[in-house]
Design an enzyme around this catalytic site. Structure first.
Site, short mmCIF file in Angstrom:
data_model
loop_
_atom_site.label_atom_id
_atom_site.label_comp_id
_atom_site.label_asym_id
_atom_site.label_seq_id
_atom_site.Cartn_x
_atom_site.Cartn_y
_atom_site.Cartn_z
NE ARG A 59 -4.07 -1.89 1.94
CZ ARG A 59 -4.20 -3.12 2.51
NH1 ARG A 59 -3.13 -3.53 3.19
NH2 ARG A 59 -5.09 -4.10 2.34
CE LYS B 121 1.20 13.65 -15.04
NZ LYS B 121 0.86 14.31 -16.37
CD GLU C 123 8.71 15.26 -22.25
OE1 GLU C 123 8.34 16.53 -22.17
OE2 GLU C 123 8.13 14.35 -22.45
CE LYS D 240 6.84 17.01 -14.52
NZ LYS D 240 6.93 15.77 -15.23
CD GLU E 259 -2.05 15.86 -16.09
OE1 GLU E 259 -0.88 16.07 -16.35
OE2 GLU E 259 -2.68 14.97 -16.74
NE ARG F 285 2.18 17.12 -12.98
CZ ARG F 285 2.52 16.24 -12.48
NH1 ARG F 285 2.14 16.33 -11.08
NH2 ARG F 285 3.45 15.25 -12.72
CG ASN G 265 0.09 16.19 -20.30
OD1 ASN G 265 1.09 15.38 -20.23
ND2 ASN G 265 -0.90 16.17 -19.44
CG HIS H 173 3.09 14.88 -23.70
ND1 HIS H 173 3.61 15.57 -23.72
CD2 HIS H 173 3.78 13.78 -22.96
CE1 HIS H 173 4.82 15.62 -23.25
NE2 HIS H 173 5.12 14.34 -22.82
CG HIS I 233 0.64 9.88 -24.67
ND1 HIS I 233 0.06 10.35 -23.58
CD2 HIS I 233 1.97 10.08 -24.46
CE1 HIS I 233 1.09 10.58 -22.62
NE2 HIS I 233 2.18 10.42 -23.19
CG HIS J 13 7.64 9.76 -24.13
ND1 HIS J 13 6.42 9.88 -24.39
CD2 HIS J 13 7.88 11.09 -23.39
CE1 HIS J 13 5.84 10.91 -23.72
NE2 HIS J 13 6.67 11.45 -23.15
#
Length: 366
Positions: free
Chosen positions: A120, A142, A184, A226, A236, A240, A244, A247, A251, A264
């Site tokens: 957990r 993330k 990036e 960032k 996000e 935030r 992206n 992205h 993606h 990526h």
């Protein structure tokens, strides 16, 4: 070494940036002294840096278990995650144990997600060894794995105890990986800081040549930008999302051609051109700005066109994007260089046109 802090209250943590810092025990000691550590890495990175990291942890009186997983984006799947957790169970890792991610973005995402769900949730530290990981994926919490239908669809927000970014590690990066990381870096300037974007235009050749001073500045400024956004919107829910930029398209490219075919950063680069073209078609960005975006990415050796995918293929994938809301695809677009916004009012025809102008497919196939 230079350090900054991600201001998240009780979850705040430092980012340390410098050359040769990966093996400095003092950076690990406040978090690890006397604890069990599970190092997650891969067969490409481990021969280069594992011994130095092992020495630093030994100086902290830490007990170490080493877990190596396959390299590449295809490793971000259930089977690899299960192997990491199985190795931690066999080593009797407990809730006081700490995971250390030694590698690029894939390792950071996998190890961070394993830490987020093991018993957990246990602590972890990011030791990114690629430019992309140092400027982006190691910062912000993330973590996750991919699904065949979409990238990073399974994961958790789980902040590290610290990020230790050794820019000396960038000297061993293959040129293609360095260029992918620059995507990036460019994204941060394009989305958030016009002055930084101008600096990148002036210093791109130094970055491509591996100039340590230029790379240190690029990593530091990217992390500053960032960190500020993450501190304001950790999960996000609002601002935030501008991180992206590129992205949503990117993606879709990665999932559409198969994970690992495009890096990526390469997919994000083509995605940023599509986002700029979409912004121009919406009347928010002038043609000269779009030309600057294309020119800088091309100088960085990054793709400015997407792969041979039909527009409908993009739209199918983008409908699963995490920014989608109430059945609408939301796009990060540009009002100017250095100022990105999230939009949910763009029609499909404009999106198709942006894809078409950045696609090698003939118009009839769109």
């Amino acid at each position: 070494m230079q350090s900054l802090r991600v201001a998240l209250g009780e979850r705040a943590y430092p980012i340390h940036i410098g050359a040769g810092i990966l093996g400095d025990p003092e950076l690990y000691a406040p978090h690890l002294r006397g604890r069990q550590v599970a190092i997650v890495s891969n067969p490409l990175v481990a021969p280069l840096y594992l011994e130095r990291l092992r020495g630093a942890l030994a100086a902290c009186d830490a007990r170490v278990v080493e877990i190596l997983v396959e390299d590449g984006e295809q490793a971000k799947r259930w089977q690899t995650l299960d192997a990491i957790i199985g190795a931690m169970l066999e080593a009797r890792c407990d809730r006081r144990s700490v995971v250390v991610a030694l590698g690029g973005g894939v390792i950071g995402d996998l190890a961070g997600f394993a830490a987020a769900i093991y018993q957990r949730g246990i602590a972890f530290i990011q030791v990114p060894t690629t430019l992309l990981a140092q400027v982006d994926s190691s910062v912000g919490g993330k973590t996750g794995i991919n699904h065949t239908l979409g990238k990073n669809m399974i994961g958790a927000f789980h902040q590290p105890l610290a990020v230790i970014a050794d820019v000396g590690a960038l000297a061993t990066l293959p040129p293609r990986e360095l260029r992918a990381g620059l995507a990036e870096v460019i994204k941060h300037g394009l989305a958030l800081d016009a002055t930084f974007f101008e600096w990148l235009e002036a210093h791109m050749e130094r970055l491509l040549a591996g100039d340590a001073q230029a790379l240190t500045h690029a990593v530091l400024r990217s992390c500053e930008l960032k960190a500020g956004v993450v501190a304001a919107d950790e999960r996000e829910s609002g601002p935030r999302a501008v991180l992206n930029l590129g992205h949503t398209f990117g993606h879709a490219i990665e999932a559409g051609v198969g994970y690992g075919s495009w890096l990526h950063g390469e997919a994000v680069a083509a995605g940023m051109v599509m986002a700029a073209e979409l912004s121009a078609r919406n009347g928010a960005l002038d043609a000269s700005a779009v030309a600057r975006v294309r020119a800088l990415l091309a100088r960085a050796g990054l793709p400015v066109e997407g792969p041979a995918l039909a527009a409908e293929r993009y739209l199918e994938r983008m409908a699963l994007d995490k920014k989608a809301a109430a059945g609408r695809i939301r796009f990060v677009t540009l009002e100017a260089i250095g100022r990105a916004v999230l939009r949910d009012d763009l029609d499909a025809a404009a999106v198709r046109a942006a894809i078409a102008c950045c696609s090698p497919l003939p118009a009839a196939a769109q």
